[in-house]
Design an enzyme around this catalytic site. Structure first.
Site, short mmCIF file in Angstrom:
data_model
loop_
_atom_site.label_atom_id
_atom_site.label_comp_id
_atom_site.label_asym_id
_atom_site.label_seq_id
_atom_site.Cartn_x
_atom_site.Cartn_y
_atom_site.Cartn_z
N ASP A 96 0.82 -1.21 0.00
CA ASP A 96 0.00 0.00 0.00
C ASP A 96 0.85 1.26 0.00
O ASP A 96 1.73 1.42 0.84
CB ASP A 96 -0.91 -0.01 1.23
CG ASP A 96 -1.80 1.21 1.29
OD1 ASP A 96 -2.36 1.59 0.25
OD2 ASP A 96 -1.94 1.78 2.38
N ASP A 310 -3.80 8.07 -4.99
CA ASP A 310 -3.84 6.87 -4.15
C ASP A 310 -4.13 5.64 -5.00
O ASP A 310 -5.27 5.37 -5.36
CB ASP A 310 -4.91 7.03 -3.07
CG ASP A 310 -5.00 5.81 -2.17
OD1 ASP A 310 -3.94 5.19 -1.91
OD2 ASP A 310 -6.10 5.47 -1.72
#
Length: 482
Positions: A96, A310
């Site tokens: 992530d 993101d």
């Protein structure tokens, strides 16, 4: 007129297999990274649910003053297998860019998940079974960086407590131990090599963290904080704090690289400083040259509002008024009858070539960086004659009420996206992610690095769902200069 359709399932899911190759002091290393939704037929609601949980995490108040946090059941789109401890044991963690620590579930943990729907075994890290495990105390430099509390005193363990937007919590202590990476020793040959890192050892999870639908053992963060894996490697002189990704949503394949990219050349825009996420400043937006008015708060330079990049978010989220204006301008250039699917997805019937019929959406950022989002990026096929917009009305605001744009994987695909934390900039360029890029190591030598389908003949039909196995090469480069 908007009508409502019965919920439909996406007919095609792409199973993405990543291969991560890292060059540190003495060589290269390899990981296998798998898409979270690989081989599973997912409802539209599941994609939206993934993002909703992630947004709650991103906007939550967090007790631990890290540049980000982690959530095992919904945080990322990709997971990988790593090895920790001596002797090394395997753990599955999500990769992530919005998290800043590596953490895994640790024994004893009565409320940690014991099974998952991802088809992987779950394991608890136990420091007692590792000969190289070391406790991290409050006096440790790592702890003094993240903990600014008087309760953390001498001879006490460096602990953490994270609270998420839905009330879920994670508690534990930091541990120092070896992470074992597979060193590339030749063509398709590897040998293990261990390197010491600090990671979180979670022993008390509550709420959604115990859910089993997509649980993994932990998180591996590539965020901006000094606590992230890339920052720890950089602090040890192993790599530069630069990484990039190039994901192909049309032909399959792609690249994830850590280190300098020589070509293609990318233009960059500043990362807003002192922010948890990768915030940038959006200056303008247009549909085939027809401008759209932006909310004033999106141009803020103090990090209040603005635009977040993101890759762990699936779709792209805009303030309500901006979303309405965008959809209106797109459909004015190509008139279609919209239907709402599962209450949030604007869909329509269409049988022609969408790239020829629909306009390009351009986002303009500080320092004249443009992000062009093509119809094949922002439209996805629900079935052969039905398309849906990946643009979503997010309604996301900061605690001060400033508007937020969140650009996820959908609009970042088919582009080389570079995160240069050394110079605090982020940039991108349109690129065929099934081809190659040229990367540079610490000596200045440049190498072609490309994505290829290692299992090109592995496509199969399972319950009517086409599953395509792809591969993505990921390279991390030694940053020493000669």
């Amino acid at each position: 007129m908007v009508t409502t359709m019965d919920p439909s399932r996406i007919s095609r899911i792409v199973a993405v297999v990543f291969v991560l190759v890292i060059q540190v002091v003495s060589g290269n290393f390899v990981f296998n990274v798998t898409h979270k939704f690989a081989g599973k037929e997912k409802q539209l609601s599941e994609l939206k649910s993934h993002d909703s949980f992630r947004h709650a995490r991103m906007l939550a108040n967090i007790d631990l003053p890290l540049g980000g946090d982690s959530r095992a059941d919904s945080i990322g789109l990709y997971f990988t297998k790593i090895k920790l401890g001596s002797p090394p044991k395997e753990y599955y963690v999500q990769v992530d860019t919005g998290s800043d620590i590596l953490w895994v579930n640790c024994a004893p943990c009565p409320k940690c998940p014991v099974k998952t729907d991802l088809g992987i075994p779950l394991s608890l890290y136990d420091s007692k079974t590792s000969s190289t495990s070391k406790n991290v105390g409050c006096e440790d430099d790592f702890c003094s960086f993240i903990m600014q509390s008087e309760t953390c005193g001498a001879k006490k363990p460096c602990s953490y407590h994270v609270v998420y937007g839905d009330g879920s919590t994670s508690d534990g202590d930091f541990i120092k131990d070896n992470i074992t990476l597979e060193q590339v020793t030749g063509n398709l040959r590897t040998a293990p090599l261990a390197q010491e890192v600090v990671f979180g050892c979670g022993k008390n999870q509550s709420g959604q963290l115990g859910q089993t639908d997509s649980a993994v053992d932990g998180i591996m963060g590539f965020g901006q904080s000094n606590t992230s894996i890339i920052s720890q490697l950089a602090a040890g002189g192993s790599t530069k704090r630069i990484f990039s990704h190039c994901l192909d949503n049309m032909n399959g394949g792609g690249i994830f690289a850590v280190g300098e990219v020589e070509s293609p050349v990318v233009k960059t825009t500043p990362i807003v400083p002192n922010q948890v996420h990768y915030n940038v400043i959006l200056k303008g937006m247009d549909v085939d040259g027809d401008p759209i008015d932006l909310p004033p708060s999106l141009a803020s330079t103090n990090g209040d509002g603005g635009t977040i990049i993101d890759s762990g978010t699936t779709l792209a989220y805009l303030p309500q008024n901006l979303y309405n204006s965008l959809i209106e301008k797109i459909t004015a250039k190509q008139q279609v009858k919209l239907h709402m699917v599962q209450e949030t997805f604007a869909c329509f019937s269409f049988t022609s070539n969408t790239d020829k019929a629909f306009p390009v959406v351009n986002l303009h950022f500080e320092d004249s960086l443009k992000l062009s989002v093509y119809p094949h990026d922002y439209l996805f096929s629900l079935r052969e004659d039905m398309y849906c917009f990946g643009w979503q009305s997010g309604g996301m605001t900061t605690q001060d009420g400033a508007d937020v744009i969140l650009l996820g994987d959908l609009v970042l695909s088919n582009k080389l996206v570079v995160y240069d934390l050394e110079n605090e900039v982020i940039g991108w360029a349109d690129h065929n992610c099934s081809s190659s890029i040229k990367v540079k190591d610490g000596s200045g030598a440049a190498y072609q690095l490309g994505a290829e389908n290692l299992i090109s003949a592995a496509s199969s039909v399972m319950n009517g769902t086409l599953v395509t196995l792809l591969s993505i090469l990921i390279w991390v480069f030694h940053s020493f200069t000669s």
